[in-house]
Design a protein around this motif. Structure first.
Motif, PDB file in Angstrom:
ATOM      1  N   ALA A 113     -39.201 -48.833 -25.049  1.00 40.32           N
ATOM      2  CA  ALA A 113     -40.490 -48.144 -24.951  1.00 40.32           C
ATOM      3  C   ALA A 113     -40.341 -46.668 -25.267  1.00 40.32           C
ATOM      4  O   ALA A 113     -41.299 -45.906 -25.156  1.00 40.32           O
ATOM      5  CB  ALA A 113     -41.078 -48.328 -23.550  1.00 40.32           C
ATOM      6  N   PHE A 127     -44.790 -50.907 -23.008  1.00 42.12           N
ATOM      7  CA  PHE A 127     -43.981 -51.807 -22.190  1.00 42.12           C
ATOM      8  C   PHE A 127     -44.846 -52.875 -21.530  1.00 42.12           C
ATOM      9  O   PHE A 127     -44.485 -54.059 -21.466  1.00 42.12           O
ATOM     10  CB  PHE A 127     -43.211 -51.011 -21.128  1.00 42.12           C
ATOM     11  CG  PHE A 127     -42.465 -51.866 -20.145  1.00 42.12           C
ATOM     12  CD1 PHE A 127     -41.703 -52.945 -20.558  1.00 42.12           C
ATOM     13  CD2 PHE A 127     -42.545 -51.590 -18.784  1.00 42.12           C
ATOM     14  CE1 PHE A 127     -41.024 -53.739 -19.636  1.00 42.12           C
ATOM     15  CE2 PHE A 127     -41.871 -52.377 -17.857  1.00 42.12           C
ATOM     16  CZ  PHE A 127     -41.114 -53.456 -18.288  1.00 42.12           C
ATOM     17  N   LYS A 165     -37.295 -49.502 -16.247  1.00 43.19           N
ATOM     18  CA  LYS A 165     -37.361 -49.635 -17.708  1.00 43.19           C
ATOM     19  C   LYS A 165     -37.054 -48.298 -18.383  1.00 43.19           C
ATOM     20  O   LYS A 165     -36.310 -48.240 -19.373  1.00 43.19           O
ATOM     21  CB  LYS A 165     -38.757 -50.121 -18.096  1.00 43.19           C
ATOM     22  CG  LYS A 165     -39.044 -50.135 -19.592  1.00 43.19           C
ATOM     23  CD  LYS A 165     -38.185 -51.121 -20.336  1.00 43.19           C
ATOM     24  CE  LYS A 165     -38.607 -51.204 -21.802  1.00 43.19           C
ATOM     25  NZ  LYS A 165     -37.634 -51.979 -22.606  1.00 43.19           N
TER      26      LYS A 165
END
Length: 396
Positions: free
Chosen positions: A47, A351, A384
């Motif tokens: 991302a 994401f 993430k």
């Protein structure tokens, strides 16, 4: 001519997919838990987008691994709860200092590195009240009477810090007391908008007691003595747009950066700009880029990353939400700023889309129906972020 037209068409389609103009309408079919996608690295791609210079990335990589690393996040409600930041403190940067904090916590906001207790102070917010001068961060605490106090405790293992306090006083001001029973006077100093005092080796918890009515605390910078300073602080305000910084006193900001320079700054705005009935892209880009310029001027060698917000929805009725009509315009503007200013970018919406879309995030308890994520959602987003950033830096 036909070959040229086909080539140009290919470039256009590729560009649209890259910035998420078209692909964002789709929701991928995902098997199992979204959390598993991050943990097992099944998720399709990073991302993170980078338009930064090669030498800037190399410098950031070296700083993260060094003994001295200062990271700061400016943002809106996505950052104001400190859930995203807390996850990074536990997995990305091992902090030994608190950094810059508000004098008190506004409602629905928190700074998890400290705990507060207060009496007879009133809080003012630069987002909703423009009648005051605000130090960096835009939150002000004013004593309602003599004897008002604020107590601040450190939630870190470390309890001894240097402190720089930004305050305003007509005369007597405040007295700051620490755990070792030492007292420090915070009196009026000259005609500056904000006075400041720097104290060495102060042991927490501390108490700041007002010696007069209407004395104001604008913020505190709390950091470990010595060279090896590591902290991640978060200056988020619920409802803030990208121009909120224009309401803050620039001298206090410069003084904070002069005392402890930032190595890595994240700017996380855009959700509330997307709610505007009429989004002015030129104004958004100019004020955002002016902020970036200011930060660069006062933080030598700083790396800056933009965070593009998660899927922005707004309430239609009691049961239903719909995508904000300006969401894609804001997102596109953020990408343009990143490209033009040579910055890195982390795309929360990307994401979410790659891992099933907002509906699936809601179903799995990772997102609310409105613009916000759940606590677990912010934790997952931070996970993430740090995984993608680590993988990206490993390529240099």
């Amino acid at each position: 001519m036909r070959k040229i037209l086909l080539f140009l068409l290919t470039l256009f389609v590729s560009a649209c997919v890259y910035i998420g103009v078209d692909e964002s309408h789709k929701q991928k079919k995902v098997k199992g838990s979204i959390k598993d996608l991050v943990q097992t690295s099944i998720q399709d791609g990073s991302a993170i987008r980078s338009y930064a210079r090669h030498q800037d990335i190399i410098l950031l990589k070296s700083k993260i691994d060094s003994e001295n690393f200062v990271m700061r996040i400016f943002g809106d409600s996505h950052m104001a709860a400190d859930f995203f930041s807390r996850e990074l403190r536990s997995k990305f940067i091992e902090v030994n200092s608190i950094g810059y904090i508000y004098p008190l916590q506004p409602k629905y906001q928190q700074i998890l590195t400290v705990s507060y207790e207060s009496k007879d102070f009133e809080l003012f917010n630069s987002k909703s009240n423009t009648n005051f001068s605000y130090a960096m961060g835009g939150i002000l605490a004013e004593s309602k009477k003599e004897g008002a106090f604020i107590k601040i405790a450190s939630n870190l293992k470390e309890q001894n810090f240097n402190i720089k306090v930004f305050y305003k006083a007509k005369n007597k001001g405040f007295v700051l007391s620490d755990e070792n029973k030492r007292n420090y006077a915070l009196k009026k100093k000259g005609d500056k908008k904000f006075s400041s005092i720097e104290l060495k080796n102060v042991k927490f918890p501390i108490q700041i007691k007002a010696l007069e009515k209407n004395a104001q605390i604008g913020g505190l910078l709390i950091y470990k003595d010595g060279y090896d300073i590591k902290f991640l602080d978060t200056l988020g305000i619920n409802g803030a747009r990208s121009d909120i910084w224009l309401r803050w006193d620039k001298d206090t900001m410069k003084e904070v950066f002069k005392t402890v320079k930032s190595d890595f700054i994240i700017l996380a705005y855009g959700s509330n700009d997307a709610f505007l009935s009429s989004f002015d892209k030129n104004y958004f880009k100019k004020t955002y880029k002016d902020f970036i310029k200011f930060l660069r001027q006062n933080n030598k060698y700083v790396n800056i990353m933009l965070i593009s917000p998660p899927t922005v929805t707004q309430k239609v009725d009691d049961e239903n939400y719909e995508l904000s009509p300006n969401f894609y315009a804001v997102r596109e503007a953020i990408y343009e700023i990143a490209k033009e200013e040579r910055l890195m970018l982390f795309d929360m919406h990307n994401f979410m889309q790659e891992s099933g879309g907002k509906d699936l995030w809601i179903e799995q308890g990772l997102s609310l129906k409105d613009v916000h994520l759940s606590i677990d959602g912010y934790k997952l987003m931070a996970d993430k972020f740090q995984k993608d950033l680590k993988a990206f830096l490993a390529t240099f």
